[in-house]
Design an enzyme around this catalytic site. Structure first.
Site, PDB file in Angstrom:
ATOM      1  N   SER B 322      68.917  47.717  18.098  1.00 24.02           N
ATOM      2  CA  SER B 322      67.567  47.242  19.315  1.00 24.02           C
ATOM      3  C   SER B 322      66.812  48.343  19.374  1.00 24.02           C
ATOM      4  CB  SER B 322      68.307  46.566  20.498  1.00 24.02           C
ATOM      5  OG  SER B 322      67.484  46.375  21.352  1.00 24.02           O
ATOM      6  N   TRP B 325      64.468  49.122  16.792  1.00 25.65           N
ATOM      7  CA  TRP B 325      63.599  48.099  16.520  1.00 25.65           C
ATOM      8  C   TRP B 325      62.161  48.296  17.426  1.00 25.65           C
ATOM      9  CZ3 TRP B 325      61.251  44.672  19.985  1.00 25.65           C
ATOM     10  CH2 TRP B 325      60.775  43.377  19.633  1.00 25.65           C
ATOM     11  N   HIS B 326      62.334  48.866  18.569  1.00 26.08           N
ATOM     12  CA  HIS B 326      61.477  49.066  19.640  1.00 26.08           C
ATOM     13  C   HIS B 326      60.369  50.194  18.856  1.00 26.08           C
ATOM     14  CE1 HIS B 326      63.731  46.861  22.398  1.00 26.08           C
ATOM     15  NE2 HIS B 326      62.444  46.652  22.998  1.00 26.08           N
ATOM     16  N   GLY B 327      60.823  51.048  18.151  1.00 26.94           N
ATOM     17  CA  GLY B 327      59.904  51.802  17.670  1.00 26.94           C
ATOM     18  C   GLY B 327      60.614  53.038  16.944  1.00 26.94           C
ATOM     19  N   PHE B 483      55.177  46.952  19.114  1.00 24.06           N
ATOM     20  CA  PHE B 483      56.476  47.058  18.408  1.00 24.06           C
ATOM     21  C   PHE B 483      56.449  46.179  17.514  1.00 24.06           C
ATOM     22  CE2 PHE B 483      57.740  48.121  22.939  1.00 24.06           C
ATOM     23  CZ  PHE B 483      57.698  49.319  22.597  1.00 24.06           C
TER      24      PHE B 483
END
Lengths: 315, 483
Positions: B322, B325-327, B483
């Protein structure tokens, strides 16, 4: 569906009314709070109120100066008057060509200038013109369609807020505290004719090196406003000269696109970049910061302009 | 196109009128209009990346069709992996190529080996992480026979690119959203009014709370080396409300807009800052992403079956993924790891499902115990957000070191304190309204519902006035766009 649309219209209209009342209340309170949510800088920086108040009573002049703070701090109306010119300085803080265009449209018939000297500082040409529009709207005693058109052209929420507040405020209240604005503040003295003199010499610690500023994105809107200004001037039989007032040498050379800018301005009409001429200005003595002349610098620059550049067309 | 722009304020009524007055009698036309409007909406930002959406749509639609006719398990698996590789391949290239390259070079340089490789100047397509996960959910659900693949390409395209939630979610499951494109929508007055209310609240959160908090958070985070401890703490708190107002505001506008067109999207935020532990926080924050990871990663990995260590491993796995996933930055990975660490005591004591319902249900005020629990969770969250916001890992550690220095007891010092004080007052009012509406889908759904109609209209008028007053012309884009 009909019920939904009617409800939306009703709530929207009601919300607009609440907003007008809210802006009026908050705007008056903000005169003391000084928050940035609703900008209304009366009198503020650059004595715009005093200038816009005075210009209402001026008629038939020889030279009109237009542009940013370089203009109202760079062309001393007293010096020009001593040389026999009847002049007015209509510069204002961060004034971009869009504001210049509307100021010119509003006042050209009454001022009827023979020569217009318009400072085209490249920084204002890459700006949207929000700061200057807010300054002019806040300090105009009698708003007209020109200020509305200017707001619509800039299309910015901060400008719209200031315009709405100004309209409502001027409708409901008399702004008597305007009288204070002629007073000296921040070592700035307003001189009749629109010039602002920096009274104390600021011992400014100049940066020795300015970082290189790459070729800027000049705004197409601002460039087309310059063309309109030229057309307005010519159609009112005024000679127009675009100028670039002197900047601190180190600061000026930090711009990498000066040559491009000069050649672009030269295609438009007569253009003088005073940074390319030998005025013998000293960065420490003749400037009080990186881009504003000190009073000594103003005197030297203005005499140079009058003797070397204006004598041939002296009225 | 941004939800808080004049462009969208013109675009939305036009699409609404065409949808309900011109193509209202024909389902195919309604869906086609949605596809067209969505492509205009996305193309407003950069039309070149429409090809990416179109390609992804064609690939997943075709794979869905193949899966319909294929019963052999091994072949079905090949189709599934094709979809996963194509979708995650795009995501990996656009989002993570430079990150892996830089870390690869750095890793080799530790052993004294120099590798010359140029990073690419890659533009990250807006919303790629969102629509990629949405289309993946379709293929996975079809593969698992949870969903019948659709034969209607236009409906499927509309599901992939539905403009209200295309660029920043909520990440909808195919099982929830796709069937809504297969049946004709009819206009419902109460749904539309509710949608407008939610849009208004979303705009308030974004424009009044998030954009104004951003001004101070940016100022403090950018100059953190010169700020004292108390200022740094305030900066972290401003960012905490910025990210919540920004992202939940976007979700509210997306869900509200969908309601105007007769769609129901999932709730994405449920007053997360009133959570009593970190597990509850993650059940209330970015719900569509958390549940996506739960269903497509956590459960396939074994979920909570097996021993405690299996649970710990799986929890760390989803939080690290997670974060990533954000960056493409180590700060996000550390942020994910930190949340997993927060989670650890709850797993070890099997108390991660202790706080399921709404806090202080049926009461006006929380108990002292709940209040302390909420404050503790909030502080932990604020601390984690520092990693999320920092430019890099050393920036985050220096920032935290600054907070815990002896300057924490000095007076905060930053530009615009008057403005900041007003924004802090607004945050308190905002939290009060959120508290009163914590049981609803969004805070003002039933706010003043029993009061006279005039009071309610007055309240909406005041919200509108605040949106106008606090609107910033130099406002930041929605954070989650990156994102």
């Amino acid at each position: 569906m009909k019920k939904f649309i009617l409800k939306i219209i009703f709530v929207s209209l009601f919300s607009i009314c609440i907003t007008i009342v809210g802006l009026l209340l908050y705007g008056n309170l903000n005169y003391y709070l000084k928050t940035s949510f609703l900008k209304y800088p009366i009198g503020g920086y650059g004595h715009t109120y005093s200038r816009l108040d005075e210009v209402e009573h001026v008629k038939n002049i020889d030279i009109l100066f237009l542009g940013s703070s370089h203009t109202y701090r760079g062309f001393d109306t007293r010096i020009f008057r001593n040389f026999g010119y009847n002049v007015f300085n209509l510069g204002s803080s961060a004034q971009t060509p869009i504001q210049t265009k509307y100021l010119l449209k509003k006042h050209i018939k009454q001022l009827n200038p023979k020569i217009i000297i318009f400072d085209v500082y490249h920084k204002t040409l890459s700006s949207k013109g929000v700061e200057s529009a807010i300054d002019i709207i806040s300090n105009t005693k009698n708003l007209s369609l020109y200020e509305l058109k200017m707001s619509l052209e800039i299309c910015d929420i901060d400008v719209f807020k200031t315009f709405c507040f100004a309209v409502v405020k001027k409708f409901f209240f008399q702004e008597d505290y305007f009288e204070k604005t002629y007073k000296i503040h921040d070592n700035d003295k307003y001189v009749i004719g629109g010039f602002v003199e920096k009274l104390a010499f600021v011992d400014h610690k100049f940066q020795s090196v300015f970082p290189k500023i790459p070729e800027n994105q000049l705004s197409k809107k601002q460039l087309s406003a310059i063309d309109e200004i030229i057309n307005i001037s010519k159609s009112n039989n005024a000679e127009i000269i675009l100028v670039n007032t002197p900047l601190n040498k180190q600061y000026n050379t930090s711009y990498e696109f000066n040559n491009y800018f000069d050649s672009l301005m030269n295609t438009k009409t007569e253009y003088i970049n005073f940074n390319n001429l030998n005025l013998s200005l000293n960065d420490t003595i003749h400037f009080y910061d990186k881009d504003h002349l000190s009073q000594k610098g103003v005197e030297l620059f203005n005499k140079f302009l009058i003797e070397k550049k204006l004598n041939f067309s002296k009225p | 196109m941004l939800f808080n722009s004049i462009d969208f304020a013109i675009f939305l009524p036009i699409v609404f009128i065409l949808y309900w007055f011109v193509v209202q009698y024909n389902l195919k036309r309604q869906n086609a209009l949605i596809v067209l409007a969505s492509y205009v909406f996305y193309g407003w930002w950069d039309w070149r990346f429409l090809t990416l959406i179109l390609f992804s749509t064609i690939v997943d639609f075709s794979i869905g069709q193949k899966l319909r006719h294929e019963n052999q398990k091994s072949k079905r698996k090949v189709f599934l992996w094709t979809s996963i590789i194509v979708n995650l391949g795009f995501l990996g290239f656009f989002k993570y190529y430079n990150f892996f390259l830089e870390n690869f070079i750095n890793a080799f340089s530790l052993f004294g080996m120099t590798i010359n490789a140029n990073s690419l100047n890659i533009i990250l397509p807006v919303g790629i992480s969102f629509y990629t996960f949405q289309t993946l959910s379709y293929t996975i659900d079809v593969y698992k026979n949870k969903l019948e693949p659709t034969e209607d390409f236009i409906a499927f395209s509309a599901f992939v690119c539905f403009f209200p939630q295309l660029v920043a979610g909520p990440i909808e499951r195919a099982t929830n959203l796709l069937p809504q494109f297969l049946y004709k929508r009819t206009f419902e007055y109460h749904k539309a009014v509710d949608g407008m209310r939610q849009i208004l609240w979303g705009l308030f959160k974004k424009i009044v709370i998030a954009d104004n908090c951003a001004e101070f958070a940016n100022q403090i985070f950018s100059n953190s080396a010169n700020m004292n401890g108390s200022t740094l703490l305030i900066g972290a708190i401003f960012f905490t409300f910025q990210i919540y107002g920004d992202f939940s505001g976007y979700s509210d506008i997306a869900i509200g807009t969908s309601r105007l067109f007769g769609f129901d999207l999932k709730q994405n935020f449920a007053t997360p800052y009133f959570s009593r532990d970190i597990a509850e926080f993650w059940r209330r924050w970015h719900i569509s992403l958390s549940t996506w990871f739960r269903d497509y990663l956590y459960i396939p990995l074994g979920g909570s079956r097996g021993g405690t260590w299996m649970k710990v491993r799986n929890t760390f796995a989803i939080f690290l993924v997670s974060g990533f996933w954000h960056g493409a930055n180590w700060t996000f990975i550390i942020w994910g790891a930190l949340n997993a660490i927060y989670f650890l005591p709850l797993i070890l004591t099997s108390s991660n499902r202790k706080n399921i319902g709404v806090v202080a249900g049926g009461k006006l005020l929380p108990s002292f115990r709940d209040l302390i629990a909420m404050l503790t969770t909030f502080i932990l969250t604020v601390f984690a957000w520092i990693f999320f916001r920092a430019e890099n890992v050393s920036h985050a550690f220096n920032y935290i070191r600054g907070i815990f220095s002896d300057t924490i007891i000095t007076k905060p010092s930053f530009d615009g304190k008057w403005d900041a004080s007003i924004i802090l007052c607004l945050i308190i009012i905002f939290l009060f309204i959120e508290w009163l509406g914590r049981k609803e889908q969004f805070a003002i759904q039933k706010f003043l519902i029993n009061a006279p109609s005039f009071s309610r209209t007055l309240f909406y008028g005041v919200l509108f006035f605040m949106i106008v007053l606090f609107y910033k012309s130099n406002a930041a884009e929605f954070i989650y766009f990156q994102f």
